[in-house]
Design a protein around this motif. Structure first.
Motif, PDB file in Angstrom:
ATOM      1  N   GLY A 252     -16.321   5.616 -21.552  1.00 14.46           N
ATOM      2  CA  GLY A 252     -16.303   7.075 -21.491  1.00 14.46           C
ATOM      3  C   GLY A 252     -14.943   7.597 -21.894  1.00 14.46           C
ATOM      4  N   GLU A 253     -14.520   8.677 -21.248  1.00 12.36           N
ATOM      5  CA  GLU A 253     -13.254   9.300 -21.600  1.00 12.36           C
ATOM      6  C   GLU A 253     -12.605   9.883 -20.357  1.00 12.36           C
ATOM      7  OE1 GLU A 253     -12.096  12.177 -25.215  1.00 12.36           O
ATOM      8  OE2 GLU A 253     -13.083  13.276 -23.593  1.00 12.36           O
ATOM      9  N   ILE A 254     -11.277   9.804 -20.299  1.00 11.04           N
ATOM     10  CA  ILE A 254     -10.549  10.499 -19.245  1.00 11.04           C
ATOM     11  C   ILE A 254      -9.612  11.531 -19.869  1.00 11.04           C
ATOM     12  CG2 ILE A 254     -10.669   8.652 -17.538  1.00 11.04           C
ATOM     13  CD1 ILE A 254      -7.753   7.956 -18.260  1.00 11.04           C
ATOM     14  N   LYS A 255      -9.460  12.639 -19.164  1.00 14.17           N
ATOM     15  CA  LYS A 255      -8.493  13.669 -19.535  1.00 14.17           C
ATOM     16  C   LYS A 255      -7.427  13.699 -18.454  1.00 14.17           C
ATOM     17  CE  LYS A 255      -8.951  18.085 -18.655  1.00 14.17           C
ATOM     18  NZ  LYS A 255      -9.377  19.506 -18.647  1.00 14.17           N
ATOM     19  N   ILE A 256      -6.183  13.499 -18.864  1.00 15.35           N
ATOM     20  CA  ILE A 256      -5.066  13.522 -17.927  1.00 15.35           C
ATOM     21  C   ILE A 256      -4.346  14.863 -18.052  1.00 15.35           C
ATOM     22  CG2 ILE A 256      -2.883  12.450 -17.264  1.00 15.35           C
ATOM     23  CD1 ILE A 256      -3.921   9.839 -18.437  1.00 15.35           C
ATOM     24  N   GLU A 257      -4.229  15.556 -16.945  1.00 10.85           N
ATOM     25  CA  GLU A 257      -3.493  16.819 -16.911  1.00 10.85           C
ATOM     26  C   GLU A 257      -2.178  16.577 -16.182  1.00 10.85           C
ATOM     27  OE1 GLU A 257      -3.560  21.267 -14.931  1.00 10.85           O
ATOM     28  OE2 GLU A 257      -5.413  20.084 -14.929  1.00 10.85           O
ATOM     29  N   PHE A 258      -1.092  16.474 -16.951  1.00  9.00           N
ATOM     30  CA  PHE A 258       0.225  16.318 -16.351  1.00  9.00           C
ATOM     31  C   PHE A 258       0.667  17.646 -15.729  1.00  9.00           C
ATOM     32  CE2 PHE A 258       0.236  13.219 -19.917  1.00  9.00           C
ATOM     33  CZ  PHE A 258       0.412  12.058 -19.177  1.00  9.00           C
ATOM     34  N   LEU A 259       1.565  17.574 -14.766  1.00 10.28           N
ATOM     35  CA  LEU A 259       2.104  18.764 -14.096  1.00 10.28           C
ATOM     36  C   LEU A 259       0.990  19.676 -13.578  1.00 10.28           C
ATOM     37  CD1 LEU A 259       4.872  19.546 -16.739  1.00 10.28           C
ATOM     38  CD2 LEU A 259       5.159  18.329 -14.563  1.00 10.28           C
ATOM     39  N   PRO A 260       0.079  19.146 -12.769  1.00 10.26           N
ATOM     40  CA  PRO A 260      -1.060  19.962 -12.302  1.00 10.26           C
ATOM     41  C   PRO A 260      -0.642  21.130 -11.419  1.00 10.26           C
ATOM     42  CG  PRO A 260      -0.937  17.882 -11.103  1.00 10.26           C
ATOM     43  CD  PRO A 260       0.045  17.783 -12.220  1.00 10.26           C
ATOM     44  N   GLU A 261       0.598  21.089 -10.882  1.00  9.10           N
ATOM     45  CA  GLU A 261       1.046  22.179 -10.017  1.00  9.10           C
ATOM     46  C   GLU A 261       1.387  23.443 -10.803  1.00  9.10           C
ATOM     47  OE1 GLU A 261       4.707  19.494 -10.684  1.00  9.10           O
ATOM     48  OE2 GLU A 261       2.515  19.346 -10.669  1.00  9.10           O
ATOM     49  N   ASP A 284      12.706  17.246 -21.802  1.00  7.38           N
ATOM     50  CA  ASP A 284      13.690  16.597 -20.937  1.00  7.38           C
ATOM     51  C   ASP A 284      13.780  17.333 -19.598  1.00  7.38           C
ATOM     52  OD1 ASP A 284      14.208  14.804 -22.908  1.00  7.38           O
ATOM     53  OD2 ASP A 284      16.191  15.587 -23.448  1.00  7.38           O
ATOM     54  N   GLY A 285      13.697  16.561 -18.522  1.00  8.51           N
ATOM     55  CA  GLY A 285      13.756  17.168 -17.201  1.00  8.51           C
ATOM     56  C   GLY A 285      12.431  17.742 -16.732  1.00  8.51           C
ATOM     57  N   ILE A 286      11.425  17.705 -17.597  1.00  6.73           N
ATOM     58  CA  ILE A 286      10.101  18.225 -17.244  1.00  6.73           C
ATOM     59  C   ILE A 286       9.156  17.077 -16.906  1.00  6.73           C
ATOM     60  CG2 ILE A 286       8.164  19.665 -17.984  1.00  6.73           C
ATOM     61  CD1 ILE A 286      10.810  21.163 -17.751  1.00  6.73           C
ATOM     62  N   VAL A 287       9.128  16.060 -17.749  1.00  3.53           N
ATOM     63  CA  VAL A 287       8.334  14.856 -17.511  1.00  3.53           C
ATOM     64  C   VAL A 287       9.215  13.637 -17.779  1.00  3.53           C
ATOM     65  CG1 VAL A 287       6.122  15.944 -18.092  1.00  3.53           C
ATOM     66  CG2 VAL A 287       7.461  14.834 -19.896  1.00  3.53           C
ATOM     67  N   HIS A 288       8.711  12.476 -17.465  1.00  2.00           N
ATOM     68  CA  HIS A 288       9.440  11.241 -17.756  1.00  2.00           C
ATOM     69  C   HIS A 288       9.811  11.207 -19.243  1.00  2.00           C
ATOM     70  CE1 HIS A 288      10.236   6.959 -18.289  1.00  2.00           C
ATOM     71  NE2 HIS A 288      10.291   6.835 -16.977  1.00  2.00           N
ATOM     72  N   LYS A 289      11.029  10.758 -19.536  1.00  2.00           N
ATOM     73  CA  LYS A 289      11.521  10.814 -20.915  1.00  2.00           C
ATOM     74  C   LYS A 289      10.601  10.122 -21.906  1.00  2.00           C
ATOM     75  CE  LYS A 289      16.505  11.400 -20.191  1.00  2.00           C
ATOM     76  NZ  LYS A 289      17.847  10.818 -20.448  1.00  2.00           N
TER      77      LYS A 289
END
Length: 388
Positions: A252-261, A284-289
């Motif tokens: 199937g498929e997965i959708k990843i939503e980073f920064l869900p907050e 930079d500074g928002i998610v892992h480099k």
């Protein structure tokens, strides 16, 4: 010579032990036949060894079955309040708060110990190293045969042999043949609460990185969860992945939503501010480099990066397998079992409980609660049949 029993329970896992406790104070002649060297071995490892035995939110929405609505009767009869009362009755006190519920000891072994001790103190016989390989219906009960040559006669038979997940605990799927021997159908089996194998080109170089995210999976059904996502060399792992894995274990498929907050607009505002800075990458500074560099390859401006962060998709090619799975999806066809009694519709006096059935739940104590609810309902039904 057959040993005579009123009730024989095949399987000494959570469901089998709970059924034994339900019976033992009211019925003499209750026996649990466990193929392993110890009853409750898998239960003692649940919840990373801490024992997530139930959840305060026992809604049917957290459970799935090939027979729609099948778990509802057991769950309505034996919900969270009944589970808390039952565990308190065997000396296991659950922690305060809502959501996942653990024993105060935070030791799953204390739960399995308590169930064994209570069953035996009330007179139940727990036989270990006893692999049941065949059973047949007689006019007045069941003849049941073990691999080592022992045989039993029982008025009532409960099959609580578990699923296929975790062969190291003795649940390798071979016991489904007992149900098939009575004419029952076993639906296709899938590993659940397990790591997923995905396409790897998109996530190359991310091995070992852990991030919080919301994951939506589309496969046999749709599932969504929020928690950790851990990238591996073969795909993804982590609590959010485990929670949705049953939906896509066969692909199937997965959708990843980073920064869900953050909403899309909030994230866009943040990234627009970052764009104006004369130094550093926009993420930079928002998610892992490394995750940021991966996303920036194909999305350079704030608007397209929002889409990449909120809608990162991976094709799922399968699950790692049953050996590392915590739960089995699929099993004895629930449509062939009476949801009000857990009794077979095909064979009078034959009952089912726990993971053996085509019922699986979300991560969070739901699968152990199903073991509790189905075993309690089966025991209640047998006691009524025996006039107790």
């Amino acid at each position: 010579m057959e040993e005579k029993k009123k009730v024989l329970i095949v399987g000494g896992g959570a469901a089998g032990l709970i059924a034994a406790v339900r019976f033992s104070a009211a019925v003499n002649g209750v026996t649990v036949a466990e193929r392993g060297a110890r009853c409750g071995k898998k239960l003692a490892a649940t919840g990373n060894g801490q024992g997530n035995v139930t959840n305060t939110d026992i809604s049917p929405a957290h459970f799935r079955s090939g027979a729609a609505g099948f778990p509802d009767r057991a769950l309505s009869r034996y919900g969270y309040a009944e589970a808390e009362e039952f565990y308190r009755g065997v000396g296991v006190y659950l922690g305060k708060g809502t959501g996942k519920k653990y024993p105060l000891s935070l030791q799953a072994s204390s739960v399995s110990d308590a169930l064994r001790w209570r069953a035996e103190s009330d007179g139940a016989e727990l036989i270990t190293d006893c692999r049941i390989v065949r059973a047949k219906k007689n006019a007045d009960g069941f003849s049941v045969y073990a691999e080592d040559g022992r045989s039993f006669f029982a008025q009532k038979l409960i099959l609580a042999f578990g699923g296929k997940a975790g062969a190291q605990f003795g649940t390798d799927g071979t016991s489904y043949s007992l149900a098939e021997g009575f004419g029952h159908t076993v639906t296709p089996l899938y590993p659940a609460l397990v790591q997923l194998k995905t396409e790897t080109e998109k996530i190359r170089g991310l091995k070992g990185i852990r991030m919080s995210a919301r994951v939506c999976a589309r496969g046999r059904y749709v599932a969504e969860a929020e928690g950790d996502v851990i990238f591996t060399d073969y795909g993804v792992s982590g609590s959010a992945v485990f929670a949705v894995s049953g939906a896509v274990a066969s692909g199937g498929e997965i959708k990843i939503e980073f920064l869900p907050e953050l909403t899309k607009e909030e994230l866009y505002t943040v990234l627009r501010e970052k764009e104006r800075l004369p130094y550093g990458g926009i993420l930079d500074g928002i998610v892992h480099k490394q995750v940021g560099r991966m996303l920036e390859k194909n999305a350079k401006d704030a608007r397209t990066l929002v889409s990449a962060l909120k809608d990162f998709r991976l094709k799922v090619v399968g699950a790692v397998g049953f050996d590392t799975a915590q739960v089995t999806a699929g099993g004895v066809c629930a449509a062939e079992v009476n949801e009000f009694t857990m009794e077979s519709k095909k064979v009078k006096g034959l009952y089912f409980a726990g993971e053996a059935l085509d019922v699986d739940g979300d991560c969070g104590g739901y699968n152990l609660h199903w073991a509790f609810a189905s075993a309690s309902l089966a025991a209640e039904s047998v006691l009524e049949e025996l006039g107790r």
